[in-house]
Design a protein around this motif. Structure first.
Motif, PDB file in Angstrom:
ATOM      1  N   ARG A 150      21.059  -9.871 -45.130  1.00 34.56           N
ATOM      2  CA  ARG A 150      22.317  -8.813 -44.912  1.00 34.56           C
ATOM      3  C   ARG A 150      22.129  -7.717 -43.902  1.00 34.56           C
ATOM      4  NH1 ARG A 150      25.259  -7.487 -50.762  1.00 34.56           N
ATOM      5  NH2 ARG A 150      24.709  -9.616 -50.808  1.00 34.56           N
ATOM      6  N   GLY A 151      23.333  -7.518 -43.220  1.00 36.34           N
ATOM      7  CA  GLY A 151      23.088  -6.576 -42.222  1.00 36.34           C
ATOM      8  C   GLY A 151      22.361  -7.026 -40.790  1.00 36.34           C
ATOM      9  N   GLY A 152      22.081  -8.241 -40.976  1.00 32.16           N
ATOM     10  CA  GLY A 152      21.190  -8.528 -39.847  1.00 32.16           C
ATOM     11  C   GLY A 152      21.705  -8.657 -38.545  1.00 32.16           C
ATOM     12  N   SER A 153      23.007  -8.172 -38.160  1.00 36.46           N
ATOM     13  CA  SER A 153      23.730  -8.175 -36.922  1.00 36.46           C
ATOM     14  C   SER A 153      23.305  -6.950 -36.261  1.00 36.46           C
ATOM     15  CB  SER A 153      24.983  -8.457 -37.062  1.00 36.46           C
ATOM     16  OG  SER A 153      25.373  -9.876 -37.526  1.00 36.46           O
ATOM     17  N   ASP A 154      23.287  -5.941 -37.090  1.00 34.59           N
ATOM     18  CA  ASP A 154      22.703  -4.584 -36.727  1.00 34.59           C
ATOM     19  C   ASP A 154      21.191  -4.914 -35.893  1.00 34.59           C
ATOM     20  OD1 ASP A 154      25.005  -3.625 -37.684  1.00 34.59           O
ATOM     21  OD2 ASP A 154      23.901  -2.671 -39.545  1.00 34.59           O
ATOM     22  N   THR A 155      20.497  -5.411 -36.701  1.00 35.04           N
ATOM     23  CA  THR A 155      19.165  -5.651 -36.177  1.00 35.04           C
ATOM     24  C   THR A 155      19.208  -6.343 -34.920  1.00 35.04           C
ATOM     25  OG1 THR A 155      18.495  -5.802 -38.361  1.00 35.04           O
ATOM     26  CG2 THR A 155      16.837  -6.363 -36.895  1.00 35.04           C
ATOM     27  N   THR A 156      19.780  -7.522 -35.011  1.00 37.48           N
ATOM     28  CA  THR A 156      19.923  -8.349 -33.568  1.00 37.48           C
ATOM     29  C   THR A 156      20.333  -7.357 -32.422  1.00 37.48           C
ATOM     30  OG1 THR A 156      20.810 -10.170 -34.926  1.00 37.48           O
ATOM     31  CG2 THR A 156      21.256 -10.192 -32.528  1.00 37.48           C
ATOM     32  N   ALA A 157      21.344  -6.537 -32.744  1.00 31.30           N
ATOM     33  CA  ALA A 157      22.035  -5.693 -31.670  1.00 31.30           C
ATOM     34  C   ALA A 157      20.804  -4.701 -31.211  1.00 31.30           C
ATOM     35  CB  ALA A 157      23.205  -4.888 -32.168  1.00 31.30           C
ATOM     36  N   PRO A 213      19.015  -0.765 -42.467  1.00 28.73           N
ATOM     37  CA  PRO A 213      17.581  -0.153 -42.351  1.00 28.73           C
ATOM     38  C   PRO A 213      16.670  -0.513 -41.355  1.00 28.73           C
ATOM     39  CG  PRO A 213      17.724  -0.686 -44.561  1.00 28.73           C
ATOM     40  CD  PRO A 213      19.032  -0.981 -44.043  1.00 28.73           C
ATOM     41  N   ARG A 214      16.851  -1.948 -41.331  1.00 33.05           N
ATOM     42  CA  ARG A 214      15.778  -2.667 -40.385  1.00 33.05           C
ATOM     43  C   ARG A 214      16.278  -2.254 -38.933  1.00 33.05           C
ATOM     44  NH1 ARG A 214      15.537  -9.003 -41.964  1.00 33.05           N
ATOM     45  NH2 ARG A 214      14.427  -8.767 -43.911  1.00 33.05           N
ATOM     46  N   ALA A 215      17.618  -2.278 -38.698  1.00 33.10           N
ATOM     47  CA  ALA A 215      17.968  -2.043 -37.371  1.00 33.10           C
ATOM     48  C   ALA A 215      17.583  -0.499 -37.097  1.00 33.10           C
ATOM     49  CB  ALA A 215      19.472  -2.082 -37.552  1.00 33.10           C
ATOM     50  N   VAL A 216      17.657   0.507 -38.239  1.00 32.29           N
ATOM     51  CA  VAL A 216      17.345   1.922 -37.916  1.00 32.29           C
ATOM     52  C   VAL A 216      15.853   1.863 -37.518  1.00 32.29           C
ATOM     53  CG1 VAL A 216      17.424   4.057 -38.493  1.00 32.29           C
ATOM     54  CG2 VAL A 216      19.157   2.497 -39.324  1.00 32.29           C
ATOM     55  N   GLU A 217      14.976   1.278 -38.442  1.00 32.50           N
ATOM     56  CA  GLU A 217      13.569   1.304 -38.228  1.00 32.50           C
ATOM     57  C   GLU A 217      13.200   0.592 -36.538  1.00 32.50           C
ATOM     58  OE1 GLU A 217      12.133   0.161 -42.304  1.00 32.50           O
ATOM     59  OE2 GLU A 217      11.546  -1.220 -40.833  1.00 32.50           O
ATOM     60  N   PHE A 218      13.811  -0.192 -36.274  1.00 35.45           N
ATOM     61  CA  PHE A 218      13.479  -0.980 -35.217  1.00 35.45           C
ATOM     62  C   PHE A 218      14.155   0.169 -33.752  1.00 35.45           C
ATOM     63  CE2 PHE A 218      13.731  -3.703 -31.645  1.00 35.45           C
ATOM     64  CZ  PHE A 218      12.779  -5.019 -32.051  1.00 35.45           C
ATOM     65  N   ALA A 219      15.210   0.674 -34.070  1.00 31.71           N
ATOM     66  CA  ALA A 219      15.612   1.639 -33.161  1.00 31.71           C
ATOM     67  C   ALA A 219      14.618   3.059 -33.081  1.00 31.71           C
ATOM     68  CB  ALA A 219      17.105   2.071 -33.387  1.00 31.71           C
ATOM     69  N   LYS A 220      14.083   3.169 -33.950  1.00 37.00           N
ATOM     70  CA  LYS A 220      13.234   4.420 -34.082  1.00 37.00           C
ATOM     71  C   LYS A 220      11.793   3.901 -33.633  1.00 37.00           C
ATOM     72  CE  LYS A 220      10.375   7.325 -36.894  1.00 37.00           C
ATOM     73  NZ  LYS A 220       9.647   7.573 -38.351  1.00 37.00           N
TER      74      LYS A 220
END
Lengths: 409, 409
Positions: A150-157, A213-220
């Motif tokens: 879920r929400g994985g598209s954010d992580t892809t971006a 959250p994974r996307a935010v972690e990755f961005a951080k």
């Protein structure tokens, strides 16, 4: 000239008109002289439709085959968006997850990205294309199609933005930014101009729902500047980055909440060095996310262990635990439903003792029983009865003076 | 223990119930001790639905993006069939075209298979799986998703059967076999027990519609035994192989027909060595299939050239020719629609003079004007007015004594 990654969610690409609208926004960025990579999700309710199809065939379809099925959703969107861009006279090319080099671990339904080979995306950009990439999906080492959950598209971006060294990653969604609490439920909610990665991480984890959250972690971890903004309303969104100008020295920046929580209690668990790890490893292997865990053990006694899960994972959690009853040697399992989690979040909290105490006092004054507590450096979470959730959120939003912020602060 | 490739078309997998039905038939083959590879098409009308989606976005979507879009159709079917097999307790794995190693030329919309890397399919079989492969699709050398054009799933099945050295390739469809003519229109039509590759090739080319001509060509070149049979009615189908026991020494084995033909006539074309090749190269480059071509040239005169196309290609054909008017230097183009093609087919024809004459006589006795003629070793095709098509088919079916065949001969 910059390099921008934009991500549009399912609502933004829900029909032909909206896809044209997204194409126009992408073109606007391109016309500024920027290179653009667009990551998109499946159209509106199409994923639900595919899940229904699978249910018509099998009650417990394998995760691998579900991934094969669900990834068609984004594949449809990328082709349509590329067509819309071409229709408007712009050179565009669509790429699936595997074509865009998104490599994931060999897990299905909830895989993590382990690497990105940016060659093909970079080559397509060099050829003058707007590159449209399918979010939410990747490829495992053995060449199977996987999904990021879920929400994985954010992580892809965000992961793509990092791999191609983009200047910025814009997440377009159906809200105009990150709010002090959910504006659909609390009309006093106010948009925040900027938040730190850690604050956003807690807000995301706590179900604020705007960003995965994974996307935010990755961005951080990769210091990617994110902006959350609306795909329909043209106004500045919320910037997520390391340095945040402390807005009016607010201690608490937001109140997050999440419904459909269950508490599982394992009663009469013998003291053992391996017990806890056995339990939570088994749950993790079955992709069950456990949130709050509470245990305090006394020497030479049977203990009780409580933890919270999403209601949808109840049956599988019970199954996993019962299969291991012989090894774990507990007496029985109890579960309590209709619970919700309410949390306050803010970077200033760590240096400000007494915030947790104030939270408990507000809840107690409103006759709300706290069933579980968990704290971190920048948040305090409580589990309470679900029918008191909104009352708790409103009282906390008021008590921590979030309602008084100007709209765009 | 054998190795069988089965192919099921869109109607056979049109809904959940039919997918379960296909799973049962696959399992029946597996239970005989055979390894099974199943090739499937997109469900029922799902391709039409995807085409509608594209039309909502763009009037002339690029072929590459159409391929990206349309291939989701089979990807959905393979995942659902693999789920259905697993639900019944059988180990199954789905593979898209690129996962199954189907390499095509770098063309979109109508690509030919240039090679198959059978490793992954063979490995999956070795691991005990029933392997479910997406028909109609492959991957180009530069890693783009391509499609094989209409009927391409048949070609996928036959090419895979050849690559993995299968013992047999069964094509399941909505008819029980190959008939002397289309039983939907002519009630005297009878099923043929066996036909040769060449006969099938002419029948397929001529629009009998049961099997895609490329698939038959491939089977012929690699000597793959084909069987066409029904996915709903359990009875022997039609075997297609090299050696055919000549059934009652029939000269004509079938009457094929095809609607929606147009005749294009290029008037006042100067005699030139390059004219013909220029015209048909240009049409081929635009993926326009030309069928019958008629020209007889007299020295030092302007000539007329006629050829037949499918009605759907009219606009593009005219466009291609008009763009080249300066080079080709013809006077004008005329087109005539509402035509149909009616053909008689049979291996015995080559050694039997007078079959064409008999055909023309039957048509003339029925007051049917012949507008174009084309012949090969084993067929004679005529183009006539569409509203006389069925009358022609019935008269020929009767005259060549096809109606008298027993049902299963």
């Amino acid at each position: 000239m910059g390099l921008i990654v934009q991500k549009y969610g399912g609502t933004s690409v829900g029909d032909a008109k909206r896809i044209h609208n997204v194409a126009n926004q992408v073109i606007e960025e391109k016309e500024k002289g920027n290179d653009v990579v667009v990551v998109v999700s499946a159209m509106g309710k199409s994923t639900d439709h595919l899940v229904e199809l699978a249910k018509g065939i099998s009650e417990h379809p394998s995760r691998r085959e579900m991934d094969m099925l669900l990834t068609t959703g984004e594949q449809i969107t990328i082709s349509l968006l590329a067509m819309a861009l071409a229709e408007k006279g712009y050179q565009a090319i669509s790429l699936t997850g595997w074509q865009a080099g998104i490599q994931t671990e060999s897990v299905h339904g909830n895989a993590r990205i382990i690497g990105i080979d940016p060659d093909r995306v970079e080559q397509a950009l060099k050829q003058g294309n707007i590159v449209v990439v399918a979010g939410f999906q990747g490829i495992t080492e053995d060449g199977s199609i996987s999904t990021l959950g879920r929400g994985g598209s954010d992580t892809t971006a965000v992961a793509l933005a990092s791999a191609i060294k983009a200047d910025k990653c814009e997440i377009y969604t159906d809200v105009t930014g990150v709010f002090t609490t959910d504006p659909r439920y609390v009309k006093e909610a106010r948009k925040l101009l900027s938040v730190s990665y850690d604050e956003m991480l807690e807000l995301a984890h706590l179900g604020a729902g705007v960003l995965h959250p994974r996307a935010v972690e990755f961005a951080k971890n990769h210091q990617i500047q994110l902006e959350v903004r609306s795909s329909l309303i043209r106004e500045a969104g919320t910037i997520i980055e390391e340095e945040v100008k402390m807005e009016q020295n607010l201690v608490v920046r937001g109140v997050a909440f999440e419904e459909d929580i269950m508490r599982i209690t394992i009663i009469g668990l013998p003291n053992s060095l391996t017990g806890l790890s056995r339990i939570f490893t088994a749950l993790a292997e079955n992709q069950i996310n456990v949130d709050i865990i509470i245990q305090s053990t006394l020497q030479d006694q049977l203990t009780n262990l409580s933890f919270s899960i999403k209601s949808e994972n109840l049956n599988e959690t019970i199954k996993v635990l019962e299969e291991r009853k012989d090894v774990l040697k507990y007496e029985k399992i109890e579960s309590e439903g209709n619970l919700a989690k309410v949390s306050i979040v803010g970077s200033g909290m760590a240096s400000n003792p007494g915030v947790a105490a104030e939270m408990f006092e507000v809840l107690s004054m409103n006759h709300i029983e706290v069933k579980m507590v968990s704290t971190s450096e920048i948040k305090v979470s409580t589990v309470i009865e679900q029918d008191r959730m909104l009352a708790a959120v409103e009282a906390l939003h008021e008590a921590f003076k979030l309602s008084g912020l100007p709209v765009n602060s």
